[in-house]
Design a protein around this motif. Structure first.
Motif, short mmCIF file in Angstrom:
data_model
loop_
_atom_site.label_atom_id
_atom_site.label_comp_id
_atom_site.label_asym_id
_atom_site.label_seq_id
_atom_site.Cartn_x
_atom_site.Cartn_y
_atom_site.Cartn_z
N VAL A 95 0.02 30.41 31.18
CA VAL A 95 0.41 30.60 29.92
C VAL A 95 1.57 29.70 29.42
O VAL A 95 2.53 29.54 30.07
N LEU A 96 1.34 28.84 28.30
CA LEU A 96 2.36 27.86 27.99
C LEU A 96 3.57 28.75 26.91
O LEU A 96 4.59 28.52 27.09
N PHE A 97 2.94 29.48 26.07
CA PHE A 97 3.74 30.40 25.06
C PHE A 97 2.73 31.45 24.44
O PHE A 97 1.54 31.44 24.94
N ARG A 98 3.46 32.64 23.93
CA ARG A 98 2.73 33.46 23.13
C ARG A 98 2.95 33.42 21.98
O ARG A 98 4.18 33.23 21.26
N VAL A 99 1.79 33.79 21.07
CA VAL A 99 2.11 33.82 19.75
C VAL A 99 1.40 35.46 19.28
O VAL A 99 0.33 35.79 19.69
N ASP A 100 2.49 36.13 18.66
CA ASP A 100 1.87 37.35 18.37
C ASP A 100 1.50 38.17 19.77
O ASP A 100 0.83 38.96 19.47
N ASP A 101 2.37 37.87 20.68
CA ASP A 101 2.20 38.51 22.15
C ASP A 101 1.07 38.01 22.65
O ASP A 101 0.35 38.84 23.67
N LYS A 102 0.23 37.17 22.12
CA LYS A 102 -1.09 36.69 22.75
C LYS A 102 -0.98 35.49 23.66
O LYS A 102 -0.27 34.55 22.79
#
Length: 380
Positions: A95-102
């Motif tokens: 995972v590179l980063f999370r958007v809206d916890d996704k």
């Protein structure tokens, strides 16, 4: 005495004259001594002929680091809710980063995902009434989606263990099943469909070099700065002095931690940049530069240090066990060629020489009767 020697001696018979014309000198080969006897206006300086090795290897200054970086942009809609720490290494499927916890996940490849891929389950339809008449022909078979983006998805799902290896670029039912299993592993709804905004495709693993977006920022835009995970040495070189610096060439490295190791030149730039300047008027003598990139043959040698100056030794031709004098000891003869002025007691004699390798202000010579330990006149 040969005819050539007689001509040489005739030029400067018995005189300890330091000829300046046509002689090029760069440094003192050994601490010179005054000649025992000199008929010239100034005492001559002498130096011994030595038998030694000559090498045209050169030491240059490089910089250890992780090489050029790149910026990871997000195309997802939402809010940044998680980012990795600087220095974190991330590989395929991580995972590179999370958007809206996704999660937004790293895939390896050469083609970014540019469309939604996968086949969603058909919606549940209410019971339909029997058709008034049978269809005249069966519905046309749907053409499978295919392309380089499908290949990237399939290769990564295979590498991550969700899909057996296949040789086609077509999105099959097996691919959709693998997508669902991969989504389950990320705690996502197993839709069988990949939104291209949830995957970033890069050539390989990366190291987080900087954070571009804060928690709570809109996701669309720059999020991370990344570099390669392996350390490299960046070597600036004068654009007109790239001899011996070529792709694939081996070099010796002395790292900031003092360890000696070897490296391989990965690339040599062809676009010269203006010479570096720190405002010193003497900078006018600096030259445009190109940059070479060197990979470390043994990454373990750099453990404990991420950046710092590196001495890069670029190999060159060498000569072993040859007679050597300073370049300043060569006399250019009027009829061509060179000689050295050999001191013998209170007299001197010119001896014609053939020159070999030049290196670090010294020169390889051969000539009749010359041997190590003999003193010759030098200009410096």
């Amino acid at each position: 005495m040969s005819k050539r020697s007689r001509r040489v001696v005739a030029l400067v018979t018995g005189a300890v004259v330091v000829a300046g014309a046509g002689v090029v000198g760069f440094r003192i080969f050994d601490r010179p001594e005054k000649a025992l006897a000199s008929d010239g206006p100034d005492p001559a300086l002498t130096v011994e002929i030595v038998r030694t090795d000559l090498s045209q290897a050169k030491d240059l200054g490089g910089q250890l680091g992780y090489g050029a970086g790149q910026t990871i942009k997000s195309h997802a809609e939402g809010t940044i809710t998680w980012r990795p720490k600087v220095g974190t290494s991330l590989g395929r499927g991580e995972v590179l980063f999370r958007v809206d916890d996704k999660p937004v996940v790293l895939f390896f490849g050469g083609t970014p995902l540019f469309r939604t891929l996968g086949k969603a389950a058909p919606p549940v339809s209410p019971p339909s009434t029997p058709p008034s008449a049978p269809p005249s022909a069966p519905p046309a078979k749907e053409k499978p989606v295919e392309g380089p983006d499908v290949r990237v998805v399939k290769q990564n799902l295979t590498a991550l263990g969700f899909l057996p290896k296949t040789t086609t670029d077509k999105l099959t039912s097996a691919t959709t099943h693998a997508i669902k299993e991969w989504q389950k592993s990320l705690d996502l709804d197993p839709t069988g469909v990949i939104d291209p905004a949830t995957v970033v495709v890069l050539p390989g693993a990366v190291r987080v070099d900087s954070i571009k977006a804060a928690l709570g920022d809109p996701a669309a835009g720059e999020v991370l700065g990344v570099t390669a995970t392996d350390k490299v040495v960046t070597l600036p070189i004068d654009a007109d002095s790239t001899q011996g610096i070529s792709v694939g060439a081996k070099v010796k490295l002395t790292l900031p931690n003092g360890k000696a190791t070897t490296g391989t030149i990965r690339s040599v730039g062809t676009d010269a940049t203006p010479p570096p300047s720190d405002g010193n008027p003497a900078d006018g003598g600096k030259k445009p530069q190109v940059t070479a990139l060197i990979t470390l043959d043994h990454q373990a040698a750099s453990v404990g240090v991420d950046s710092g100056p590196v001495t890069v030794t670029v190999p060159g031709p060498s000569r072993k066990g040859v007679l050597v004098v300073p370049v300043a000891a060569l006399l250019a003869l009027r009829e061509g060629g060179y000689a050295v002025q050999v001191v013998s007691g209170s007299t001197t004699a010119l001896v014609g020489v053939k020159t070999g390798m030049f290196a670090d202000g010294n020169v390889e010579i051969t000539g009749a009767g010359l041997q190590a330990g003999q003193k010759v006149v030098t200009t410096s």
